[in-house]
Enzyme design. Structure first.
Site, short mmCIF file in Angstrom:
data_model
loop_
_atom_site.label_atom_id
_atom_site.label_comp_id
_atom_site.label_asym_id
_atom_site.label_seq_id
_atom_site.Cartn_x
_atom_site.Cartn_y
_atom_site.Cartn_z
N LYS A 49 25.74 0.42 -35.16
CA LYS A 49 25.18 1.77 -35.36
C LYS A 49 25.38 2.63 -34.11
CE LYS A 49 20.58 2.26 -36.17
NZ LYS A 49 19.81 3.31 -35.46
N ARG A 61 8.78 11.55 -31.78
CA ARG A 61 9.37 10.81 -30.66
C ARG A 61 9.70 11.74 -29.50
NH1 ARG A 61 13.76 6.85 -33.00
NH2 ARG A 61 13.62 6.07 -30.86
N SER A 107 16.91 4.05 -20.57
CA SER A 107 17.28 4.51 -21.92
C SER A 107 18.75 4.91 -21.96
CB SER A 107 16.40 5.70 -22.32
OG SER A 107 16.98 6.37 -23.43
N GLN A 153 20.07 6.30 -24.45
CA GLN A 153 20.14 7.61 -25.11
C GLN A 153 20.03 8.73 -24.09
OE1 GLN A 153 17.14 7.54 -28.18
NE2 GLN A 153 18.31 6.13 -29.46
N ASP A 160 16.01 -3.58 -29.46
CA ASP A 160 15.79 -3.45 -30.90
C ASP A 160 15.51 -4.80 -31.58
OD1 ASP A 160 16.11 -0.70 -30.72
OD2 ASP A 160 18.27 -0.82 -31.02
C1 S3P Z 1 20.37 3.31 -28.62
C2 S3P Z 1 19.64 3.01 -27.51
C3 S3P Z 1 18.30 2.39 -27.57
C4 S3P Z 1 18.05 1.73 -28.93
C5 S3P Z 1 18.46 2.60 -30.06
C6 S3P Z 1 19.92 2.95 -29.98
C7 S3P Z 1 21.67 3.98 -28.44
O1 S3P Z 1 17.34 3.39 -27.36
O2 S3P Z 1 16.69 1.39 -29.06
O3 S3P Z 1 18.21 1.94 -31.29
O4 S3P Z 1 22.49 4.00 -29.38
O5 S3P Z 1 21.92 4.49 -27.34
P1 S3P Z 1 16.95 3.80 -25.83
O6 S3P Z 1 18.20 3.89 -25.07
O7 S3P Z 1 16.25 5.13 -25.91
O8 S3P Z 1 16.05 2.70 -25.37
#
Ligand code: S3P
Length: 423
Positions: free
Chosen positions: A19, A118, A161, A163, A309
């Site tokens: 994903k 969030r 993170s 993200q 996750d």
């Molecule tokens: C993700 C990073 C993680 C993860 C999320 C997908 C990504 O979140 O929990 O399901 O694709 O970068 P965080 O980086 O905010 O911890």
């Protein structure tokens, strides 16, 4: 949905494309010149949100078959005004905010109730330091981005993170000078790897990554590895049901994602990794596990991003392990699709497992006996629904899952695949 106990788990399976990588392939494809062909695109409600988003922003999306998608990019600065519904997808909301910060236009981002709760301030703060104009609703979605001239920054992540790191790196593509993200704890690096593959100038050092402004990107092809986070529920089921052996083929083995395999091994499971090879920077291979008696383990902050996750599943592993399994340094679980410290604790208690919630994790008392079973509320969270399904398989009396349909957020075919390997 009711999931009955299984006598054994057995078989060879594949899981949908990762994903995280699928989101990035669609976004970077949209920012590239020409076509990006994505094979084994991980189809799910979340990645549909990303395809719809890049379409709304002006890119072409051609769905050749179930998991082959061709994105016709508009270039690094080619997005046009749009309103984007991010649905449940936190990755989309965070990464896209970074990309839109330097585009020439006005963009509205919204999401479902869960996503609207969030935190977004973690991305809007560094972006505003770069000069971005983001108007969020008290640090949450919905938000409005007005494209602005950005300056590069050096930014140290206050939370581990990927993200947030990715949002800042994406913004750096459109900034006037270079952008460095310092990360005290390594998080998944799919953005860095894919931007490099697309021709961006990315420099990686231990603990930091720097991106230079980019005029153009070009990413002809992405082959997405199977999602280790989607494989994990099956691997855990096979580890817990005596006499089971399961192989999951062609899953992503990026070392920043494989924490669950290390934890399984540490707890005493037999884990074999076969046919390792690299495709466009990402490590791929087959993982075979077989059931073994388990011992408790402890997970601390430095390891958390490598299995963030999968931590709900660790609670179930802990329920079977000799001793007390502890997860610490994982307060980030409270900021996921649900407050996963609370929802995991409630789910485990509902089936008779002895678990204590802590501010930054949980502690589980293990016993070798199967837990009784009961009713688990998924609380709209796909990972809790999957935890409930595995709990049903390994329980004495089965588990009823309320809100089981939420598995479609990341894995629409989850229950059919589970049915195919249970004896
Ligand atoms: C993700 C990073 C993680 C993860 C999320 C997908 C990504 O979140 O929990 O399901 O694709 O970068 P965080 O980086 O905010 O911890």
């Amino acid at each position: 949905m009711r999931v009955d106990p299984a006598a054994r788990i057995d078989g060879h399976i594949g899981v949908p494309g990762d994903k995280s990588i699928s989101h990035r392939a669609a976004l970077i494809g949209a920012l590239s010149d020409g076509e990006t062909r994505i094979t084994r695109f991980g189809r799910s409600a979340d990645t549909e949100s990303t395809l719809a988003a890049v379409r709304a922003l002006g890119a072409g999306v051609d769905e050749l078959d179930v998991d082959t998608v061709v994105v016709e990019g508009v270039g690094v600065r080619g997005f046009r005004d749009a309103a984007v519904d991010c649905g449940n997808a936190g990755t989309l909301a965070r990464l896209l905010t970074g990309i839109l910060a330097y585009q020439d236009g006005r963009f509205e981002l919204s999401g479902d109730d869960s996503l609207s709760r969030r935190p977004m301030r973690r991305v809007t703060e560094p972006l505003e330091q770069m000069g971005a104009h983001v108007d969020a609703t008290d640090g949450h979605l919905p938000l409005v981005v007005e494209g602005a001239e950005l300056e590069g920054i050096e930014y140290e992540l206050p939370v581990a993170s990927a993200q947030v790191k990715s949002a800042v790196l994406f913004a750096g593509l459109g900034a006037r000078s270079s952008t460095t993200v310092v990360e005290p704890t390594p998080t998944r690096d799919h953005t860095e790897l894919m931007l490099q593959a697309a021709g961006a100038h990315v420099t990686r050092r231990p603990g930091s990554v720097t991106v230079q402004p980019a005029e153009r990107l070009h990413l002809p092809e992405v082959v997405v590895p199977g999602d280790i986070s989607s494989a994990a529920p099956f691997l855990v089921a096979a580890t817990l049901v005596p006499g089971s052996t399961l192989t999951v083929h062609d899953i992503g083995l990026n070392p920043r994602r494989t924490g669950i395999l290390d934890v399984l091994e540490r707890m005493g499971a037999r884990v074999g990794v076969l046919n390792k090879h690299r495709v466009a920077g990402e490590l791929i291979g087959d993982v075979e596990v077989s059931a073994q008696p388990l011992v408790a383990t402890r997970i601390e902050a430095a390891e958390v991003p490598r299995l963030v996750d999968e931590l709900p599943l660790v609670a179930l592993l802990g329920a079977f392990a000799r001793g007390t399994t502890e997860v610490t340094g994982a307060e980030e679980l409270r900021a996921k699709e649900s407050d996963r410290i609370e929802t995991v604790t409630a789910a485990m208690r509902a089936i008779g497992v002895r678990i204590t919630a802590r501010p930054d994790g949980f502690a589980v008392r293990g016993t070798p006996a199967r837990p009784r079973g009961g009713t688990i509320d998924a609380a709209g969270d796909h990972r809790i629904a999957m935890l409930g399904a595995v709990a049903g398989v390994v329980s004495r009396e089965g588990v009823r899952i309320e809100g089981a349909e939420s598995v479609a957020i990341s894995f629409p075919g989850f229950f059919d695949l589970l049915d195919s390997i249970r004896q």
